[in-house]
Design a protein around this motif. Structure first.
Motif, PDB file in Angstrom:
ATOM      1  N   PRO A 130       0.831  -1.208   0.000  1.00 24.80           N
ATOM      2  CA  PRO A 130       0.000   0.000   0.000  1.00 24.80           C
ATOM      3  C   PRO A 130       0.864   1.257   0.000  1.00 24.80           C
ATOM      4  CG  PRO A 130      -0.042  -1.076   2.148  1.00 24.80           C
ATOM      5  CD  PRO A 130       0.659  -2.002   1.227  1.00 24.80           C
ATOM      6  N   GLU A 131       0.423   2.246  -0.741  1.00 22.13           N
ATOM      7  CA  GLU A 131       1.215   3.461  -0.914  1.00 22.13           C
ATOM      8  C   GLU A 131       1.534   4.122   0.414  1.00 22.13           C
ATOM      9  OE1 GLU A 131       0.911   7.640  -3.440  1.00 22.13           O
ATOM     10  OE2 GLU A 131      -0.335   5.911  -3.970  1.00 22.13           O
ATOM     11  N   SER A 132       0.558   4.156   1.330  1.00 26.32           N
ATOM     12  CA  SER A 132       0.777   4.821   2.615  1.00 26.32           C
ATOM     13  C   SER A 132       1.856   4.119   3.433  1.00 26.32           C
ATOM     14  CB  SER A 132      -0.527   4.873   3.418  1.00 26.32           C
ATOM     15  OG  SER A 132      -1.017   3.559   3.676  1.00 26.32           O
ATOM     16  N   VAL A 134       4.338   2.150   2.204  1.00 25.79           N
ATOM     17  CA  VAL A 134       5.627   2.341   1.537  1.00 25.79           C
ATOM     18  C   VAL A 134       6.181   3.724   1.854  1.00 25.79           C
ATOM     19  CG1 VAL A 134       6.784   2.542  -0.696  1.00 25.79           C
ATOM     20  CG2 VAL A 134       5.164   0.676  -0.290  1.00 25.79           C
ATOM     21  N   GLU A 135       5.321   4.728   1.827  1.00 27.46           N
ATOM     22  CA  GLU A 135       5.768   6.085   2.170  1.00 27.46           C
ATOM     23  C   GLU A 135       6.288   6.141   3.598  1.00 27.46           C
ATOM     24  OE1 GLU A 135       2.396   8.516   1.432  1.00 27.46           O
ATOM     25  OE2 GLU A 135       2.704   8.586  -0.750  1.00 27.46           O
ATOM     26  N   ASP A 186       8.990   4.806  -4.450  1.00 24.91           N
ATOM     27  CA  ASP A 186       7.561   4.864  -4.173  1.00 24.91           C
ATOM     28  C   ASP A 186       6.968   3.468  -4.333  1.00 24.91           C
ATOM     29  OD1 ASP A 186       7.539   4.459  -6.916  1.00 24.91           O
ATOM     30  OD2 ASP A 186       6.882   6.497  -7.400  1.00 24.91           O
ATOM     31  N   ALA A 187       5.664   3.364  -4.130  1.00 24.70           N
ATOM     32  CA  ALA A 187       5.009   2.053  -4.185  1.00 24.70           C
ATOM     33  C   ALA A 187       5.151   1.415  -5.561  1.00 24.70           C
ATOM     34  CB  ALA A 187       3.538   2.200  -3.819  1.00 24.70           C
ATOM     35  N   LYS A 188       5.134   2.221  -6.602  1.00 22.62           N
ATOM     36  CA  LYS A 188       5.287   1.688  -7.956  1.00 22.62           C
ATOM     37  C   LYS A 188       6.661   1.043  -8.137  1.00 22.62           C
ATOM     38  CE  LYS A 188       5.187   3.021 -12.845  1.00 22.62           C
ATOM     39  NZ  LYS A 188       5.020   4.159 -13.800  1.00 22.62           N
ATOM     40  N   ARG A 191       6.712  -2.286  -6.171  1.00 26.90           N
ATOM     41  CA  ARG A 191       5.960  -3.304  -6.901  1.00 26.90           C
ATOM     42  C   ARG A 191       6.747  -3.784  -8.126  1.00 26.90           C
ATOM     43  NH1 ARG A 191       2.212  -6.982  -6.222  1.00 26.90           N
ATOM     44  NH2 ARG A 191       1.126  -5.508  -4.844  1.00 26.90           N
TER      45      ARG A 191
END
Length: 455
Positions: A130-132, A134-135, A186-188, A191
């Motif tokens: 999840p982006e949050s 990973v941040e 970042d999350a991308k 992944r």
């Protein structure tokens, strides 16, 4: 008063490091298992072939963030729910990335193995990233970096890597990335690294513990065996040329009351036949408080609380493109930096001229071989070593064979290996300390050109 008879010791039985059984699941995942009666906390180590060299240069550190994010939620559990499920199992799950790949470690009571392996399998098979989360992990890593660079020992390691390896080599830069590279993750990116490198055919799971009453085949089939993915491409290791010409790098820390020293060069990995003799010789030089370096610099001169010599595998490969770091590390008071280094080099010269003694060799063998059973009392210790063997492309019986070879190594062979490990004119010396006070005394030693860099 009735006294019971004093118990007597039983007959000692020979010990050797365990050799696991090996098989492969239908999805290509390799499994090593060892039944250890009485070890009711089972250890699982999963090695994933995902080299740091495969990281995008602009986003170095992404493997570390990805490893940490594996436990931050799956397709059906949030990060909080995943942590709660682990807690209900009484399990711990850790992961980290290194030059040779990603390692995921699980410890769990035997009664909850199936449940915990299901969570581990989901973390590998369907991580959410999840982006949050990973941040948050990126922010945490950015917070860690200044603290690491403030630590003299860690700062010395960074400087030594940069000095030994060419700038275009991944090994010349911090394993967990720099501030500049981590900021770009970042999350991308996480992944993308996961999808490019993590797959069951490039994974090995090591399971060690008391497997009584556990149908491990069925458990593995329903958990790690459910992970699917494309075929794995064997990693292509690129040979790395290191520059170990004798020289000194001072990382300037004005006002420092101590100097942190890290002296090193590159050596062979554990596939090289010299490794057992080198291990023994390096241990005699600086493996413990009774070794030569400690005896002179600590006991006789009082320069340090302790100084150690070591050999650390950086990357290992059966095709002999692997390498290790041979090093000496310790700290001394600023005002005795010059004399301490002079005495250290004198220890190396004496070793080259006279060799080791039989007594030193015998103590080293007893310490390395005689106490080995104590080192491997837990399932986690055994599993970790077996996973190291997998990571380094060694035979399953390597560790057991190593102890036999150490016991057979003679004093002369160990002496030659130690001298070749630390030739006095082929060592890169990194000193983290007050350059104004230590630079001139170090130049006078003649151990190489002295360069001062900002701390």
């Amino acid at each position: 008063m009735r006294l019971h008879p004093q118990p007597t010791a039983g007959q000692a039985t020979p010990w050797s490091f365990p050799r696991p059984s090996r098989d492969t699941l239908p999805n290509g995942l390799t499994v090593l298992r060892h039944h250890a009666p009485g070890q009711r906390v089972i250890a699982v180590e999963v090695h994933l072939t995902a080299s740091l060299a495969a990281e995008p240069t602009a986003q170095e550190g992404v493997a570390t963030i990805m490893a940490r994010a594996l436990s931050e939620g799956t397709d059906r559990l949030s990060a909080e729910e995943f942590a709660a499920e682990l807690e209900r199992c009484g399990a711990t799950l850790d992961a980290h990335a290194d030059h040779a790949g990603v390692r995921v470690s699980l410890e769990v009571p035997a009664s909850r193995l199936a449940r915990a392996l299901g969570l581990l399998a989901d973390a590998l098979r369907v991580p959410a990233f999840p982006e949050s989360e990973v941040e948050r992990l990126v922010r945490n890593r950015l917070d860690e970096i200044p603290h690491e660079l403030a630590n003299p020992s860690r700062r010395a390691a960074v400087a030594l890597s940069a000095a030994l390896f060419p700038a275009d080599s991944r090994m010349s830069r911090p394993r967990q990335g720099t501030t500049e590279s981590v900021e770009r993750i970042d999350a991308k990116a996480v992944r993308g690294y996961y999808e490019a490198h993590l797959r069951p055919a490039a994974a090995t799971a090591v399971v060690v513990g008391d497997l009584t009453g556990i149908d491990l085949d069925a458990v593995l089939r329903d958990t790690l065996g459910a992970w699917t993915g494309p075929a794995a491409t064997p990693p292509a290791w690129t040979p790395v040329a290191a520059d170990d010409a004798g020289r000194v790098v001072i990382v300037n820390r004005p006002g420092a009351v101590q100097t942190q020293a890290l002296i090193g060069r590159v050596g062979p990995d554990r596939h090289d036949p010299v490794w057992p003799a080198q291990t023994l010789g390096v241990y005699c030089l600086g493996g413990t408080i009774t070794s030569r370096l400690d005896r002179v610099l600590r006991e006789e001169k009082g320069y340090t609380y302790g100084i150690r010599a070591f050999g650390q595998v950086l990357r290992s490969s059966a095709d002999r493109t692997g390498l290790s770091l041979l090093g000496i590390r310790g700290s001394v008071a600023t005002e005795v930096t010059g004399p301490a280094l002079a005495d250290l080099w004198q220890v190396l010269r004496t070793l080259a001229a006279e060799g080791l003694t039989d007594a030193e060799r015998d103590v080293a063998v007893q310490n390395l071989v005689g106490v080995a059973p104590l080192r491997f009392e837990t399932a986690a210790a055994v599993a970790g070593t077996l996973a190291d063997q997998v990571e380094e492309e060694l035979a399953d019986d390597y560790q057991a064979t190593l102890y036999a070879r150490l016991a057979e190594t003679g004093t002369v062979e160990a002496s030659v290996a130690a001298v070749r490990a630390f030739p006095e004119d082929r060592l890169v010396t990194v000193l983290v300390g007050d350059a104004e006070q230590i630079a001139d005394p170090v130049r006078e030693l003649g151990i190489g050109e002295v360069t001062v860099v900002d701390g």
